[in-house]
Design an enzyme around this catalytic site. Structure first.
Site, short mmCIF file in Angstrom:
data_model
loop_
_atom_site.label_atom_id
_atom_site.label_comp_id
_atom_site.label_asym_id
_atom_site.label_seq_id
_atom_site.Cartn_x
_atom_site.Cartn_y
_atom_site.Cartn_z
N GLY A 47 7.83 -16.81 -3.00
CA GLY A 47 8.14 -15.56 -4.18
C GLY A 47 9.67 -15.38 -4.35
N GLU A 75 9.31 -8.00 -3.29
CA GLU A 75 9.16 -9.09 -2.65
C GLU A 75 9.98 -9.06 -1.65
OE1 GLU A 75 7.87 -12.66 -4.63
OE2 GLU A 75 7.12 -11.41 -6.33
N GLU A 120 0.88 -0.96 0.12
CA GLU A 120 -0.15 -0.32 0.03
C GLU A 120 0.91 1.16 0.05
OE1 GLU A 120 -2.66 0.02 3.37
OE2 GLU A 120 -3.62 -2.02 2.56
N GLU A 129 17.23 -4.98 2.46
CA GLU A 129 17.20 -4.87 3.93
C GLU A 129 16.22 -5.61 4.55
OE1 GLU A 129 16.97 -2.38 1.27
OE2 GLU A 129 18.98 -2.15 1.53
N GLY A 145 31.49 -0.63 -22.42
CA GLY A 145 32.14 0.78 -22.44
C GLY A 145 30.85 1.66 -23.02
N GLY A 146 31.14 2.76 -23.98
CA GLY A 146 30.32 3.64 -24.48
C GLY A 146 29.02 2.99 -24.99
N ASP A 172 8.03 -16.16 1.09
CA ASP A 172 9.25 -17.27 1.35
C ASP A 172 9.24 -17.90 -0.06
OD1 ASP A 172 9.81 -16.49 3.80
OD2 ASP A 172 8.79 -18.15 4.70
#
Lengths: 380, 377
Positions: free
Chosen positions: A242, A363, A127, A367, A339-340, A240
């Protein structure tokens, strides 16, 4: 210890790889560019049994194990991370909780069409004010005779704009905090549901993400998933599983970054030789490959434990944490090796980098996963 | 895929874990402090069949297999890392003699290695100017009738002064270049052992230079065929890398256990430091990386046990487990704060001991070369 795939696991790997390379990969850049929902690919995946890999055949699934699911996810994600997450949500976040917590009638009515891919599911937990702190649900469900009346807003819901069914989480008893959360099977055609605008995202752009606004939505009592107050358990248990799917997705993205970088490094010449002959490049490739193998073993282990119905919270958290951070590092290195050219859209390297980032967030952020792992360690 | 140990491997695990925790760990600090070679431990390992785990009973071994060996070595390293490296090299030498030796050589050396009756095994490849570039070794073994004459010097040889037999790699022919592997016994004329190196960690393990001054080695002590030496040492190192990965996992796991227990007990700001996310993060990362390293190591050992190619997988296991192990030990010291830095707690020793694991038996840099070569093929 056995590190060989079973016959069935090898077969699904071949099948998913061949489908992903032939049908999905050629469309990945266009899907990313346009943000178009890949309806034709989802249909094709349904035919191949990929929308309910680990669901028993009697409930519309392919009846395989969770390692098969990890293998198939990796292959699809290797080709297109957006397509992979559509598949992952349906498998892990919708079919799995229905299988585990649904009544026989609920399984017949909802699981069969979802697992067979005739219908698509989404998972309504997040939410605006309840992200990592999933227990702080504001959406309410109030019992009124034979139904509940639901009000609230869900945010960042993958598949929502295309979904037929939603596993919805609501607060039925605010006093009890997370023990007052209740899960429902929500028919998305119910009156009072509005799909918010599609989010414009950094990556996985072809996976549709939107909010769901619920105004006086009537949900029949028989659509309650589990008992009142079981919702948090349903959500955590589902996540768990997922996380194993997202670990597999991350592994697929990391592999895409590695394989593209490897091919480029062999071709690209600088200082009179292919850049693959420089140790600076070799180091990056070696580290990507090693970390990908480590991630895959962690994901297989978690899936294996899940198949045996053994505890796997810590192991799936480890798999997702390590695989998603591996994918992000691989995304960074993949661009660096190009690289580029890595910075422009002619090459897919920049897409892998953008797609990888979400795997560290959804999910369960990195952290939250570290919290899960640490609390398991400290309990031992 | 199956992620569980066999019953036999379980038994090895519980037997060795109990030995390591009850008997070896209490002496590890003293062995480190005194830089004492743990011969008492080596004899104990021999009694339990842990010095001949990779060859059959017909030669005195216990033939437990590569996976059980990896488990045993990890557990021993968790108790005393110096003992573990003595065990690792002895097993590697025994396995190499078993694989490449003839019947006579097997019978002559293997029972004595497994029982420690002739002492430990040593493996002499490195030279002052041939480290990672092992092919550039300069020690020569020139044919002279029924013997070879060895000349040159080796450095950083683990177990050197305690070895009953040393596998020595030497150049047998300069053009085209050929390398042979020789079994050299202590007391051979011209063979002398230098003084023990003083090291950062693994202080109980014996590390010496070896000098060969016109040292005659009988032809029957050539391991394998002439010119096969380099292949033999590389094969030994592939297996050795699984051993060092296991050693690193054992040391690091022990450091993580200490840190976890400490974090629960230690109170600051009115609560256990385990309640702070800063500490939880370190523990979670160490545990995750060590599990990943463990799975890579099990995979390499399993492939080896199945008789399949495992060079790339062993390199992945070694580079990953040793680097993750170093990070875990570093974090463990950090979790213990000031107490981590003093010798009352084992984590500073863990950190010193594990440092070498990214260096010996192929540096991390060599492992990355092995891995990237196999990717680019």
């Amino acid at each position: 210890m056995v590190f060989d795939l079973t016959e069935e696991q090898r077969m699904i790997q071949e099948m998913a790889r061949s489908f992903a390379q032939k049908e999905v990969l050629p469309k990945a850049a266009e899907l990313d560019e346009t943000g178009r929902y890949p309806a034709e690919l989802v249909r094709h995946m349904s035919e191949l049994g990929l929308m309910g890999v680990a669901v028993p055949e009697e409930y519309g699934g392919a009846g395989m194990d969770n390692i098969c699911y990890v293998i198939a996810m990796e292959e699809i994600a290797r080709a297109c991370a957006s397509t992979a997450v559509i598949m992952s949500v349906n498998n892990s976040l919708v079919c799995d909780p229905l299988m585990k917590f649904g009544t026989e009638a609920q399984k017949k009515k909802y699981l069969v069409p979802l697992a067979s891919g005739q219908k698509l599911g989404c998972f309504g937990l997040t939410e605006p004010g309840a992200g990592s702190d999933a227990g702080s649900q504001k959406t309410t469900a109030v019992r009124n005779g034979d139904h509940y009346v639901v009000n609230g807003t869900k945010n960042f819901i993958t598949n929502a704009p295309e979904a037929d069914t939603c596993i919805l989480f609501t607060m039925t008893d605010r006093e009890k905090k997370h023990k007052g959360i209740t899960a429902f099977i929500l028919d998305m055609k119910t009156q009072g549901i509005t799909i918010g605008k599609h989010e414009n995202k950094m990556g996985i752009k072809a996976s549709p993400t939107s909010s769901i606004i619920l105004e006086e939505v009537k949900v029949p009592v028989e659509n309650r998933l589990g008992n009142e107050g079981d919702g948090f358990k349903v959500a955590m248990n589902t996540l768990d599983g997922g996380r194993i799917g997202i670990a597999a997705q991350a592994i697929g993205i990391a592999r895409a970054a590695l394989e593209d970088a490897l091919a480029y490094a062999k071709e690209r010449k600088q200082f009179g030789q292919p850049i693959a002959e420089f140790q600076a490049i070799q180091w990056m490739l070696a580290d990507m490959a090693t970390e990908i193998d480590a991630s895959r073993l962690l994901a297989y282990r978690a899936a294996w434990l899940k198949d045996r119905k053994a505890k796997h919270s810590k192991e799936s958290a480890m798999a997702k944490l390590y695989a998603s951070e591996t994918a992000m590092r691989a995304g960074v290195k993949g661009i660096q090796i190009h690289g580029g050219y890595g910075y422009i859209k002619e090459y897919p390297a920049e897409r892998h980098f953008r797609d990888a980032k979400i795997t560290e967030i959804y999910e369960g952020t990195s952290e939250i996963l570290r919290l899960v792992i640490a609390s398991a360690l400290l309990k031992d | 895929m199956r992620f569980e140990l066999t019953e036999e491997q379980q038994q090895v695990l519980s037997m060795v874990r109990s030995l390591a925790r009850k008997t070896l760990a209490p002496k590890a600090a003293e062995i480190d402090e005194e830089s004492r070679y743990p011969e008492d431990h080596m004899r104990l390992l021999a009694e339990l069949g842990l010095l001949g785990m990779l060859f059959p009973a017909s030669c005195g071994g216990s033939e437990a297999g590569a996976l059980a060996y990896s488990i045993a070595l990890r557990e021993i390293a968790g108790g005393c890392a110096s003992t573990a490296v003595g065990m690792a090299v002895t097993n590697m030498v025994g396995e190499t003699i078993w694989r490449f030796g003839n019947e006579e050589q097997r019978k002559k050396y293997l029972p004595g290695l497994a029982s420690y009756s002739i002492g430990a095994g040593a493996f002499a490849l490195t030279e002052p100017s041939a480290g990672s570039d092992a092919g550039s070794l300069q020690t020569t073994a020139l044919e002279d009738g029924d013997r070879y004459i060895l000349s040159g010097s080796k450095v950083f040889i683990t177990n050197g002064a305690f070895a009953g037999v040393t596998i020595v790699a030497a150049v047998t022919q300069k053009e085209p270049r050929k390398i042979g592997a020789f079994l050299v016994e202590p007391g051979t004329p011209g063979f002398s052992v230098g003084k023990a190196e003083r090291k950062l960690g693994l202080k109980g393990s014996n590390t010496v230079s070896l000098t060969f001054d016109e040292c005659p080695v009988p032809k029957q002590n050539l391991l394998g065929n002439t010119g096969e030496g380099f292949r033999i040492v590389l094969a030994a190192l592939d297996g050795g890398r699984i051993g060092i990965a296991s050693q690193a996992l054992g040391i690091a796991r022990s450091a993580l256990d200490t840190a976890t227990a400490y974090a629960k007990e230690r109170k600051q700001f009115g609560q256990s430091i385990a309640d702070f996310q800063a500490i939880q993060w370190m523990l979670a990362e160490s545990a995750t990386e060590l599990d990943a390293g463990q799975l890579l190591t099990y995979r390499a050992a399993w492939l080896k046990e199945q008789g399949r190619p495992f060079t790339r997988e062993a390199s992945m296991a070694k580079v990953f487990a040793t680097e993750a192990g170093n990070r875990a030990c570093h974090k463990a010291v950090q979790v213990l704060g000031g107490y981590g830095y003093i010798r009352e707690y084992p984590v500073e020793r863990n950190l010193r001991d594990i440092r070498v694991t990214t260096i010996y038996e192929g540096t991390s840099e060599i492992q990355r070369i092995v891995i990237s070569r196999s990717l680019l093929k």
